[in-house]
Write a protein that holds these residues in place. Sequence first.
Motif, PDB file in Angstrom:
ATOM      1  N   PRO A  99     -18.804  21.199  -4.704  1.00 13.12           N
ATOM      2  CA  PRO A  99     -18.015  21.349  -5.935  1.00 13.12           C
ATOM      3  C   PRO A  99     -18.930  21.592  -7.132  1.00 13.12           C
ATOM      4  CG  PRO A  99     -17.836  19.100  -5.044  1.00 13.12           C
ATOM      5  CD  PRO A  99     -18.702  19.881  -4.116  1.00 13.12           C
ATOM      6  N   GLU A 100     -18.459  22.403  -8.046  1.00  9.08           N
ATOM      7  CA  GLU A 100     -19.202  22.649  -9.279  1.00  9.08           C
ATOM      8  C   GLU A 100     -19.223  21.360 -10.101  1.00  9.08           C
ATOM      9  OE1 GLU A 100     -20.825  25.404 -10.303  1.00  9.08           O
ATOM     10  OE2 GLU A 100     -20.389  26.305  -8.359  1.00  9.08           O
ATOM     11  N   PRO A 101     -20.263  21.158 -10.913  1.00  8.82           N
ATOM     12  CA  PRO A 101     -20.277  19.957 -11.768  1.00  8.82           C
ATOM     13  C   PRO A 101     -18.980  19.877 -12.582  1.00  8.82           C
ATOM     14  CG  PRO A 101     -22.374  21.103 -11.882  1.00  8.82           C
ATOM     15  CD  PRO A 101     -21.443  21.984 -11.084  1.00  8.82           C
ATOM     16  N   GLY A 102     -18.379  18.721 -12.590  1.00 14.31           N
ATOM     17  CA  GLY A 102     -17.133  18.511 -13.310  1.00 14.31           C
ATOM     18  C   GLY A 102     -15.884  18.862 -12.518  1.00 14.31           C
ATOM     19  N   GLU A 103     -16.035  19.529 -11.356  1.00 16.08           N
ATOM     20  CA  GLU A 103     -14.881  19.898 -10.540  1.00 16.08           C
ATOM     21  C   GLU A 103     -14.568  18.878  -9.457  1.00 16.08           C
ATOM     22  OE1 GLU A 103     -15.265  23.792  -8.885  1.00 16.08           O
ATOM     23  OE2 GLU A 103     -15.156  24.781 -10.819  1.00 16.08           O
ATOM     24  N   ARG A 104     -15.484  17.956  -9.202  1.00 22.43           N
ATOM     25  CA  ARG A 104     -15.267  16.968  -8.146  1.00 22.43           C
ATOM     26  C   ARG A 104     -14.202  15.978  -8.596  1.00 22.43           C
ATOM     27  NH1 ARG A 104     -20.359  14.169  -6.982  1.00 22.43           N
ATOM     28  NH2 ARG A 104     -19.597  12.544  -8.301  1.00 22.43           N
ATOM     29  N   PRO A 110     -19.855  11.753  -3.397  1.00 23.55           N
ATOM     30  CA  PRO A 110     -20.843  12.831  -3.284  1.00 23.55           C
ATOM     31  C   PRO A 110     -21.335  12.959  -1.837  1.00 23.55           C
ATOM     32  CG  PRO A 110     -21.464  11.289  -5.025  1.00 23.55           C
ATOM     33  CD  PRO A 110     -20.303  10.700  -4.302  1.00 23.55           C
ATOM     34  N   TYR A 111     -21.678  14.179  -1.454  1.00 19.77           N
ATOM     35  CA  TYR A 111     -22.170  14.420  -0.102  1.00 19.77           C
ATOM     36  C   TYR A 111     -23.257  15.491  -0.108  1.00 19.77           C
ATOM     37  CZ  TYR A 111     -19.362  18.702  -0.009  1.00 19.77           C
ATOM     38  OH  TYR A 111     -18.841  19.940  -0.289  1.00 19.77           O
ATOM     39  N   VAL A 112     -24.020  15.494   0.972  1.00 18.67           N
ATOM     40  CA  VAL A 112     -25.083  16.477   1.178  1.00 18.67           C
ATOM     41  C   VAL A 112     -24.900  17.050   2.582  1.00 18.67           C
ATOM     42  CG1 VAL A 112     -27.586  16.799   1.397  1.00 18.67           C
ATOM     43  CG2 VAL A 112     -26.667  15.266  -0.366  1.00 18.67           C
ATOM     44  N   VAL A 113     -25.069  18.358   2.721  1.00 15.64           N
ATOM     45  CA  VAL A 113     -24.976  19.008   4.024  1.00 15.64           C
ATOM     46  C   VAL A 113     -26.385  19.185   4.566  1.00 15.64           C
ATOM     47  CG1 VAL A 113     -24.191  21.037   5.304  1.00 15.64           C
ATOM     48  CG2 VAL A 113     -22.854  20.190   3.354  1.00 15.64           C
TER      49      VAL A 113
END
Length: 128
Positions: A99-104, A110-113
Amino acid sequence: MAAIAQISLGVEDPERAGAFWMEALGYVRRPPRWDGDDWIVIEPPPGVVGAPIAMDTSESPAPELPRIHLDLQTDGDLDAEVARLVGLGAQRVDWPFYPEPGERHPDEVPYVVLADPEGNRFCVAGVH
């Protein structure tokens, strides 16, 4: 009603994949079913909840955008867990769908792939 008995990952090197996932999840290797059984199946230690994972030899490459993947959740620091997994052999993936900053959404974690040493994508979620 059916239930999931195990999750199977296609891998080129079952020993390498099994070693990574055992360290990543704290799983143990299930004993072979019979002499000459070359399947590597890892599972949670006794008394711990979780699905077994089988390492199934495959010659096809891991897809960049898999339709099914594993989601891991850490109770600790996300960055520290990602660093630990990278230290075990995972690689960061340039994921185009963060997600773009502010869109989450405020409730979204938060996640990391990442990709395991075989290229299989998985997500790690937690708190920064």
